[in-house]
Design a protein around this motif. Structure first.
Motif, mmCIF file in Angstrom:
data_model
loop_
_atom_site.group_PDB
_atom_site.id
_atom_site.type_symbol
_atom_site.label_atom_id
_atom_site.label_comp_id
_atom_site.label_asym_id
_atom_site.label_seq_id
_atom_site.Cartn_x
_atom_site.Cartn_y
_atom_site.Cartn_z
ATOM 1 N N SER A 94 -4.987 4.507 23.610
ATOM 2 C CA SER A 94 -4.749 4.346 25.156
ATOM 3 C C SER A 94 -3.269 3.440 25.509
ATOM 4 O O SER A 94 -2.793 3.675 26.575
ATOM 5 C CB SER A 94 -5.949 4.038 25.988
ATOM 6 O OG SER A 94 -6.265 2.515 25.501
ATOM 7 N N ASP A 95 -3.118 2.477 24.763
ATOM 8 C CA ASP A 95 -1.940 1.829 24.945
ATOM 9 C C ASP A 95 -0.871 2.250 24.237
ATOM 10 O O ASP A 95 0.357 1.643 24.359
ATOM 11 C CB ASP A 95 -2.610 0.223 24.332
ATOM 12 C CG ASP A 95 -2.448 0.356 22.546
ATOM 13 O OD1 ASP A 95 -2.401 1.282 22.110
ATOM 14 O OD2 ASP A 95 -2.480 -0.820 22.044
ATOM 15 N N GLY A 96 -0.776 3.332 23.813
ATOM 16 C CA GLY A 96 0.486 3.863 23.053
ATOM 17 C C GLY A 96 0.629 3.734 21.739
ATOM 18 O O GLY A 96 1.532 4.534 21.141
ATOM 19 N N SER A 97 -0.041 2.882 21.125
ATOM 20 C CA SER A 97 0.244 2.811 19.511
ATOM 21 C C SER A 97 -0.427 4.046 19.132
ATOM 22 O O SER A 97 -1.547 4.684 19.699
ATOM 23 C CB SER A 97 -0.480 1.365 19.068
ATOM 24 O OG SER A 97 -1.856 1.601 19.381
ATOM 25 N N ARG A 98 -0.534 4.137 17.657
ATOM 26 C CA ARG A 98 -0.781 5.157 16.815
ATOM 27 C C ARG A 98 -1.651 4.622 15.682
ATOM 28 O O ARG A 98 -1.329 3.764 14.962
ATOM 29 C CB ARG A 98 0.361 6.192 16.496
ATOM 30 C CG ARG A 98 0.984 6.736 17.712
ATOM 31 C CD ARG A 98 2.155 7.375 17.475
ATOM 32 N NE ARG A 98 3.160 7.456 18.811
ATOM 33 C CZ ARG A 98 4.237 7.771 18.547
ATOM 34 N NH1 ARG A 98 4.685 8.531 17.570
ATOM 35 N NH2 ARG A 98 5.111 7.897 19.801
ATOM 36 N N MET A 99 -2.601 5.488 15.344
ATOM 37 C CA MET A 99 -3.283 5.087 14.104
ATOM 38 C C MET A 99 -3.007 6.126 13.016
ATOM 39 O O MET A 99 -2.823 7.508 13.297
ATOM 40 C CB MET A 99 -4.871 5.089 14.481
ATOM 41 C CG MET A 99 -5.361 4.162 15.184
ATOM 42 S SD MET A 99 -4.995 2.343 14.604
ATOM 43 C CE MET A 99 -5.825 2.578 13.200
ATOM 44 N N ALA A 100 -2.986 5.519 11.892
ATOM 45 C CA ALA A 100 -2.564 6.405 10.717
ATOM 46 C C ALA A 100 -3.219 5.655 9.599
ATOM 47 O O ALA A 100 -4.037 4.598 9.869
ATOM 48 C CB ALA A 100 -0.971 6.455 10.567
ATOM 49 N N ALA A 101 -3.157 6.081 8.223
ATOM 50 C CA ALA A 101 -3.595 5.215 7.292
ATOM 51 C C ALA A 101 -2.952 5.847 5.952
ATOM 52 O O ALA A 101 -2.212 6.805 5.774
ATOM 53 C CB ALA A 101 -5.028 5.709 7.215
ATOM 54 N N LEU A 102 -3.194 4.883 4.881
ATOM 55 C CA LEU A 102 -2.628 5.132 3.646
ATOM 56 C C LEU A 102 -4.024 5.637 2.891
ATOM 57 O O LEU A 102 -5.081 4.626 2.689
ATOM 58 C CB LEU A 102 -1.889 4.183 2.686
ATOM 59 C CG LEU A 102 -0.696 3.660 3.518
ATOM 60 C CD1 LEU A 102 -0.119 2.465 2.748
ATOM 61 C CD2 LEU A 102 0.326 4.748 3.787
ATOM 62 N N ARG A 103 -4.095 6.672 2.005
ATOM 63 C CA ARG A 103 -5.326 6.906 1.443
ATOM 64 C C ARG A 103 -4.899 7.050 -0.165
ATOM 65 O O ARG A 103 -4.240 7.791 -0.526
ATOM 66 C CB ARG A 103 -5.758 8.386 1.643
ATOM 67 C CG ARG A 103 -7.203 8.640 0.849
ATOM 68 C CD ARG A 103 -8.022 9.614 1.426
ATOM 69 N NE ARG A 103 -7.402 11.141 1.597
ATOM 70 C CZ ARG A 103 -7.819 12.084 2.437
ATOM 71 N NH1 ARG A 103 -9.037 11.863 3.012
ATOM 72 N NH2 ARG A 103 -7.220 13.212 2.474
ATOM 73 N N LEU A 104 -5.595 5.968 -0.819
ATOM 74 C CA LEU A 104 -5.386 5.739 -2.386
ATOM 75 C C LEU A 104 -6.485 6.369 -3.047
ATOM 76 O O LEU A 104 -7.731 6.255 -2.716
ATOM 77 C CB LEU A 104 -5.188 4.414 -2.859
ATOM 78 C CG LEU A 104 -3.739 3.885 -2.388
ATOM 79 C CD1 LEU A 104 -3.297 3.909 -1.191
ATOM 80 C CD2 LEU A 104 -3.793 2.418 -2.948
ATOM 81 N N GLY A 121 5.579 10.628 5.559
ATOM 82 C CA GLY A 121 4.735 11.129 6.593
ATOM 83 C C GLY A 121 5.165 11.324 7.913
ATOM 84 O O GLY A 121 5.755 10.268 8.462
ATOM 85 N N GLU A 122 4.617 12.481 8.572
ATOM 86 C CA GLU A 122 5.088 12.488 10.213
ATOM 87 C C GLU A 122 3.946 12.147 10.806
ATOM 88 O O GLU A 122 2.844 12.340 10.516
ATOM 89 C CB GLU A 122 5.609 13.754 10.436
ATOM 90 C CG GLU A 122 6.383 13.943 11.794
ATOM 91 C CD GLU A 122 7.790 13.330 11.638
ATOM 92 O OE1 GLU A 122 8.469 13.171 12.652
ATOM 93 O OE2 GLU A 122 8.376 13.177 10.616
ATOM 94 N N ILE A 123 4.181 11.094 11.763
ATOM 95 C CA ILE A 123 2.917 10.638 12.627
ATOM 96 C C ILE A 123 3.353 11.098 14.112
ATOM 97 O O ILE A 123 4.007 10.515 14.827
ATOM 98 C CB ILE A 123 2.945 9.256 12.754
ATOM 99 C CG1 ILE A 123 2.952 8.315 11.277
ATOM 100 C CG2 ILE A 123 1.662 8.617 13.277
ATOM 101 C CD1 ILE A 123 1.640 9.085 10.489
ATOM 102 N N PRO A 124 2.600 12.107 14.442
ATOM 103 C CA PRO A 124 3.262 12.593 15.825
ATOM 104 C C PRO A 124 2.402 11.889 17.060
ATOM 105 O O PRO A 124 1.545 10.788 16.519
ATOM 106 C CB PRO A 124 2.177 13.917 15.950
ATOM 107 C CG PRO A 124 1.021 13.586 14.911
ATOM 108 C CD PRO A 124 1.566 12.877 13.881
ATOM 109 N N GLY A 125 2.788 11.960 18.199
ATOM 110 C CA GLY A 125 2.625 11.092 19.249
ATOM 111 C C GLY A 125 1.598 11.894 20.396
ATOM 112 O O GLY A 125 1.858 11.482 21.634
ATOM 113 N N ASP A 126 0.972 13.097 20.112
ATOM 114 C CA ASP A 126 0.328 13.880 21.143
ATOM 115 C C ASP A 126 -1.290 14.168 20.399
ATOM 116 O O ASP A 126 -1.812 15.057 21.146
ATOM 117 C CB ASP A 126 1.094 15.047 21.256
ATOM 118 C CG ASP A 126 1.441 15.898 19.783
ATOM 119 O OD1 ASP A 126 0.961 15.421 18.742
ATOM 120 O OD2 ASP A 126 1.875 16.849 19.938
ATOM 121 N N THR A 127 -1.823 13.408 19.682
ATOM 122 C CA THR A 127 -3.062 13.796 19.074
ATOM 123 C C THR A 127 -4.012 12.703 19.511
ATOM 124 O O THR A 127 -4.014 11.370 19.074
ATOM 125 C CB THR A 127 -3.000 13.958 17.506
ATOM 126 O OG1 THR A 127 -2.205 14.852 17.210
ATOM 127 C CG2 THR A 127 -4.516 14.231 17.153
#
Length: 268
Positions: free
Chosen positions: A39-49, A145-151
């Motif tokens: 909601s604040d505009g930041s994005r969540m992603a992750a590294l999976r090992l 990796g590409e982190i989109p801003g619309d999900t």
């Protein structure tokens, strides 16, 4: 400091024979998991090992028998900042010393701040880490990796990893956290006293001193009634004095039932 240099030398020594390395193909693989927009505009992603059977890697504070992971995000595009959320690690016994880390699959959630909110983020990550089986070797991973801003919909694997973080001090019912500091011949000794309900026996404390090049020994941990007491030695790796800010000290309690992340302590 001496112990820290010995661990690094151990990694180099064990990694040197080519025949040893040839016995292990792809001990760890990695990928970037795109996540969602908050909601604040930041994005969540992750590294999976994904670690091969019998292999493990290390937490941000790996203990005496490990080396901490290091990240380089400098070649990413539209990236302002990255915040790392570490799931609760395990405590391992290794060659008579304890180490703190992970085995099997590790998902490391990333909170990404884009420079421009309406554009995607191109995440180019370089990760240096130590991995161990019957030998210990330094390893380097490069991920893109590409982190989109619309999900807006959370990614289940990332949401699950976020849920595996340690409890906060308030959530765990921590009533007091005190730190006593005393000088030693080559640095400082810290005694941390955390008054809280049991996190499950055995309990193990990790003390992180905050900013600076400070080596911290494995904590000697014991419970006295309602209080856990942990003692560690601290040495400036550059040989200089140590300046500690109690508000920057981070104490993690690792119990058999749950873990607790405590930020700061008062004078004891």
């Amino acid at each position: 400091m001496t112990r820290n240099l010995s661990i690094l030398a151990l990694f180099v020594l064990l990694a040197s024979p080519a025949s040893s390395q040839d016995r292990f193909e792809n001990p760890v693989t990695a990928e970037i998991l795109p996540g969602w927009v908050q909601s604040d505009g930041s994005r969540m992603a992750a590294l999976r090992l994904t670690l091969a059977p019998g292999w493990k890697t290390y937490w941000r504070a790996p203990g005496d028998a490990g080396i901490p992971p290091r990240f380089d995000w400098s070649y990413s595009r539209n990236l302002e900042a990255v915040g790392i959320s570490w799931p609760t690690p395990k405590v391992f016994d290794q060659n008579g010393m304890r180490s703190v880390g992970y085995d099997n699959t590790l998902v490391i959630p990333l909170r990404i701040e884009p420079k421009h909110a309406n554009r995607s983020v191109r995440l180019n990550a370089k990760m240096e880490l130590g991995i161990c089986s019957d030998i210990c070797i330094p390893h380097e991973l490069e991920l893109t990796g590409e982190i989109p801003g619309d999900t807006p919909k959370p990614t289940p694997a990332i949401a699950a990893a976020l849920a595996q973080q340690p409890y906060s001090a308030k959530e765990a019912g921590v009533r007091a956290t005190e730190c006593s500091i005393s000088p030693t011949s080559d640095g400082l000794q810290i005694e941390a006293r955390v008054t809280m309900p049991s996190a499950g026996d055995p309990e193990y404390i990790v003390i992180e001193p905050g900013p600076g090049d400070i080596w911290v020994s494995e904590a000697k941990t014991k419970r006295r009634g309602g209080t856990i007491v942990a003692t560690s030695d601290m040495v400036n790796v550059n040989g200089g004095p140590i300046a500690l800010d109690r508000s920057a000290i981070r104490i993690t309690v690792l119990g058999s039932k749950y873990a607790v992340d405590i930020r700061g302590c008062t004078a004891g």
